[in-house]
Write an enzyme that holds these catalytic residues in place. Sequence first.
Site, PDB file in Angstrom:
ATOM      1  N   ARG A 110       0.811  -1.109   0.107  1.00 20.73           N
ATOM      2  CA  ARG A 110       0.078   0.011  -0.061  1.00 20.73           C
ATOM      3  C   ARG A 110       0.800   1.276  -0.096  1.00 20.73           C
ATOM      4  O   ARG A 110       1.623   1.342   0.749  1.00 20.73           O
ATOM      5  CB  ARG A 110      -0.964   0.054   1.175  1.00 20.73           C
ATOM      6  CG  ARG A 110      -1.798  -1.263   1.531  1.00 20.73           C
ATOM      7  CD  ARG A 110      -2.758  -0.935   2.585  1.00 20.73           C
ATOM      8  NE  ARG A 110      -2.668  -0.409   3.774  1.00 20.73           N
ATOM      9  CZ  ARG A 110      -3.348   0.005   4.645  1.00 20.73           C
ATOM     10  NH1 ARG A 110      -4.677  -0.184   4.570  1.00 20.73           N
ATOM     11  NH2 ARG A 110      -2.899   0.661   5.826  1.00 20.73           N
ATOM     12  N   THR A 114      -1.626   7.182   0.294  1.00 19.08           N
ATOM     13  CA  THR A 114      -3.081   6.908   0.130  1.00 19.08           C
ATOM     14  C   THR A 114      -3.514   5.742   0.208  1.00 19.08           C
ATOM     15  O   THR A 114      -4.713   5.591   0.041  1.00 19.08           O
ATOM     16  CB  THR A 114      -2.839   7.080  -1.706  1.00 19.08           C
ATOM     17  OG1 THR A 114      -2.032   6.064  -2.339  1.00 19.08           O
ATOM     18  CG2 THR A 114      -2.190   8.563  -2.329  1.00 19.08           C
ATOM     19  N   ASP A 206       0.682  -3.359  12.021  1.00 19.55           N
ATOM     20  CA  ASP A 206       1.371  -3.637  10.736  1.00 19.55           C
ATOM     21  C   ASP A 206       1.755  -5.105  10.550  1.00 19.55           C
ATOM     22  O   ASP A 206       2.634  -5.351  11.263  1.00 19.55           O
ATOM     23  CB  ASP A 206       2.487  -2.873  10.559  1.00 19.55           C
ATOM     24  CG  ASP A 206       2.580  -2.865   8.687  1.00 19.55           C
ATOM     25  OD1 ASP A 206       3.065  -3.983   8.413  1.00 19.55           O
ATOM     26  OD2 ASP A 206       2.575  -1.700   8.060  1.00 19.55           O
ATOM     27  N   ASP A 209       5.407  -5.870   9.417  1.00 21.06           N
ATOM     28  CA  ASP A 209       6.243  -5.399  10.460  1.00 21.06           C
ATOM     29  C   ASP A 209       6.429  -6.176  11.472  1.00 21.06           C
ATOM     30  O   ASP A 209       7.460  -6.697  12.057  1.00 21.06           O
ATOM     31  CB  ASP A 209       6.023  -4.028  10.829  1.00 21.06           C
ATOM     32  CG  ASP A 209       6.519  -3.006   9.729  1.00 21.06           C
ATOM     33  OD1 ASP A 209       7.179  -3.406   8.391  1.00 21.06           O
ATOM     34  OD2 ASP A 209       6.034  -1.819   9.990  1.00 21.06           O
TER      35      ASP A 209
HETATM   36  C1  PRP Z   1      -0.600  -5.118   4.351  1.00 20.86           C
HETATM   37  C2  PRP Z   1      -1.376  -6.396   4.282  1.00 20.86           C
HETATM   38  C3  PRP Z   1      -2.257  -6.381   3.005  1.00 20.86           C
HETATM   39  C4  PRP Z   1      -2.746  -4.700   2.954  1.00 20.86           C
HETATM   40  C5  PRP Z   1      -4.025  -4.795   3.344  1.00 20.86           C
HETATM   41  O1  PRP Z   1       0.393  -5.010   3.237  1.00 20.86           O
HETATM   42  O2  PRP Z   1      -0.526  -7.599   4.474  1.00 20.86           O
HETATM   43  O3  PRP Z   1      -1.489  -6.969   1.844  1.00 20.86           O
HETATM   44  O4  PRP Z   1      -1.835  -4.174   3.852  1.00 20.86           O
HETATM   45  O5  PRP Z   1      -4.540  -3.405   3.108  1.00 20.86           O
HETATM   46  P1  PRP Z   1      -5.471  -2.994   2.106  1.00 20.86           P
HETATM   47  O6  PRP Z   1      -6.758  -3.950   2.363  1.00 20.86           O
HETATM   48  O7  PRP Z   1      -5.787  -1.674   2.547  1.00 20.86           O
HETATM   49  O8  PRP Z   1      -5.003  -3.081   0.724  1.00 20.86           O
HETATM   50  P2  PRP Z   1       1.167  -3.821   3.127  1.00 20.86           P
HETATM   51  O9  PRP Z   1       0.673  -2.726   2.231  1.00 20.86           O
HETATM   52  O10 PRP Z   1       1.586  -3.223   4.479  1.00 20.86           O
HETATM   53  O11 PRP Z   1       2.543  -4.596   2.431  1.00 20.86           O
HETATM   54  P3  PRP Z   1       3.721  -5.374   3.148  1.00 20.86           P
HETATM   55  O12 PRP Z   1       3.030  -6.712   3.312  1.00 20.86           O
HETATM   56  O13 PRP Z   1       4.750  -5.421   2.061  1.00 20.86           O
HETATM   57  O14 PRP Z   1       4.248  -4.715   4.445  1.00 20.86           O
HETATM   58  N1  URA Z   2      -2.255  -3.642   6.846  1.00 24.74           N
HETATM   59  C1  URA Z   2      -1.906  -3.987   8.134  1.00 24.74           C
HETATM   60  O1  URA Z   2      -0.667  -5.053   8.223  1.00 24.74           O
HETATM   61  N2  URA Z   2      -2.493  -3.812   9.104  1.00 24.74           N
HETATM   62  C2  URA Z   2      -3.630  -2.806   8.984  1.00 24.74           C
HETATM   63  O2  URA Z   2      -4.166  -2.761  10.039  1.00 24.74           O
HETATM   64  C3  URA Z   2      -3.902  -2.427   7.603  1.00 24.74           C
HETATM   65  C4  URA Z   2      -3.089  -2.891   6.668  1.00 24.74           C
END
Ligand code: PRP
Ligand code: URA
Length: 215
Positions: A110, A114, A206, A209
């Site tokens: 994400r 945004t 997150d 993380d």
């Molecule tokens: C997180 C999670 C999803 C997404 C959900 O990934 O693992 O893929 O956010 O959010 P959404 O429904 O609003 O799209 P992130 O974007 O943090 O990426 P990452 O796993 O690489 O840290």
């Molecule tokens: N992605 C995450 O990892 N946690 C949230 O709460 C939303 C998006």
Amino acid sequence: MPSPSARFKSVRIYDHPLIQHKLTIMRDQRTEHEQFRQLLNQIAGLMAYDICSNLPVTSHEIETPIARMTGVKLANTTTIVPILRAGLAMMDGLLALFPEAHVGHVGIFRDEKTAKPVTYYAKFPANIAHGPVILVDPMLATGGSAVHAVNLLKEAGCRDIRLVCLVAAPEGITALHAAHPDLPIHVASVDERLNERFYIVPGLGDAGDRIFGTQ
Ligand code: PRP
Ligand code: URA
């Protein structure tokens, strides 16, 4: 107030005490990533059993040491597709039940400002459209990442797609229903809402993380 299962069509909520016990430990901010990862895989394994309850099967004639019989086997190879990064941490739990599964990958993150999804990788097995696909991501927040991943799978010809996640926001389910009305969603909890930074409340923070220790 109707229960979340009643409010959301084609959403299966896993309110099993063992799953909720493990999820509560995961939500606790004091839980370190080693235990967080273990619990996420364990929950994925527990959910897998039910996600597959209606997989198509075909008859097979076999001979036991005692007699001939007609048994059943899964009709097609299942493909499991984690959304990188966080979906990776559910793979061991799922592959323990599906050692013969094929694995595809979708890399989506994400945009921090945004919250819109940005795709950086997609690789699927050649025959992915022939069988069921289990799409895996622990978090369904705005729904943008999952909607985008399902778009990619449908473009690849997939028809039987099932989404498994750990925690969902009502906003994400609504967005997914609008884009893909028939997609079955398997989730351990539907939480209250998103906050102003598009994080799930109460959620667990997150996920990527917490899994990989990158915060
Ligand atoms: C997180 C999670 C999803 C997404 C959900 O990934 O693992 O893929 O956010 O959010 P959404 O429904 O609003 O799209 P992130 O974007 O943090 O990426 P990452 O796993 O690489 O840290
Ligand atoms: N992605 C995450 O990892 N946690 C949230 O709460 C939303 C998006």
